[in-house]
Motif scaffolding. Sequence first.
Motif, short mmCIF file in Angstrom:
data_model
loop_
_atom_site.label_atom_id
_atom_site.label_comp_id
_atom_site.label_asym_id
_atom_site.label_seq_id
_atom_site.Cartn_x
_atom_site.Cartn_y
_atom_site.Cartn_z
N GLY A 237 -18.16 27.19 9.31
CA GLY A 237 -19.17 27.03 10.35
C GLY A 237 -18.78 27.71 11.64
N HIS A 238 -17.51 27.61 12.01
CA HIS A 238 -17.05 28.26 13.23
C HIS A 238 -17.02 29.78 13.09
N VAL A 239 -16.65 30.26 11.91
CA VAL A 239 -16.68 31.71 11.68
C VAL A 239 -18.11 32.23 11.75
N PHE A 240 -19.05 31.51 11.16
CA PHE A 240 -20.45 31.92 11.21
C PHE A 240 -20.98 31.87 12.64
N ALA A 241 -20.63 30.83 13.40
CA ALA A 241 -21.06 30.74 14.79
C ALA A 241 -20.48 31.87 15.62
N GLY A 242 -19.21 32.22 15.37
CA GLY A 242 -18.59 33.34 16.07
C GLY A 242 -19.26 34.66 15.74
N PHE A 243 -19.64 34.83 14.48
CA PHE A 243 -20.35 36.04 14.08
C PHE A 243 -21.69 36.15 14.79
N LEU A 244 -22.44 35.05 14.84
CA LEU A 244 -23.72 35.08 15.54
C LEU A 244 -23.54 35.37 17.03
N LEU B 175 -22.81 38.99 17.38
CA LEU B 175 -24.02 39.75 17.06
C LEU B 175 -24.95 39.81 18.26
N PHE B 176 -25.15 38.69 18.93
CA PHE B 176 -26.04 38.67 20.10
C PHE B 176 -25.39 39.34 21.32
N GLU B 177 -24.08 39.24 21.44
CA GLU B 177 -23.40 39.90 22.55
C GLU B 177 -23.49 41.43 22.42
N VAL B 178 -23.24 41.91 21.24
CA VAL B 178 -23.30 43.36 21.02
C VAL B 178 -24.74 43.84 21.08
N GLY B 179 -25.66 43.04 20.60
CA GLY B 179 -27.07 43.43 20.61
C GLY B 179 -27.69 43.45 22.00
N SER B 180 -27.13 42.68 22.91
CA SER B 180 -27.70 42.63 24.27
C SER B 180 -27.24 43.79 25.13
N LYS B 181 -26.24 44.55 24.70
CA LYS B 181 -25.73 45.67 25.50
C LYS B 181 -26.41 46.97 25.20
#
Length: 60
Positions: free
Chosen positions: A44-51, A54-60
């Motif tokens: 769960g923590h690995v999946f949350a970190g991936f999300l 994903l949103f951090e890289v996508g916002s740049k």
Amino acid sequence: MSETPAVSEGSALPEQQGQTAAGKENGRFPRGIWVRLFAYLIAGHVFAGFLYLLFEVGSK
């Protein structure tokens, strides 16, 4: 005739079923539950970190 129902050898009374299951564990959870809980927490923590990434890289 007797009013009490006949109990076959293979069936146990509800009181006996609860005692055998709880008596073996002594009030503790089985080891498999702890392993599964740990695996789900890590996954769960690995999946949350991936999300998050994903949103951090996508916002740049």
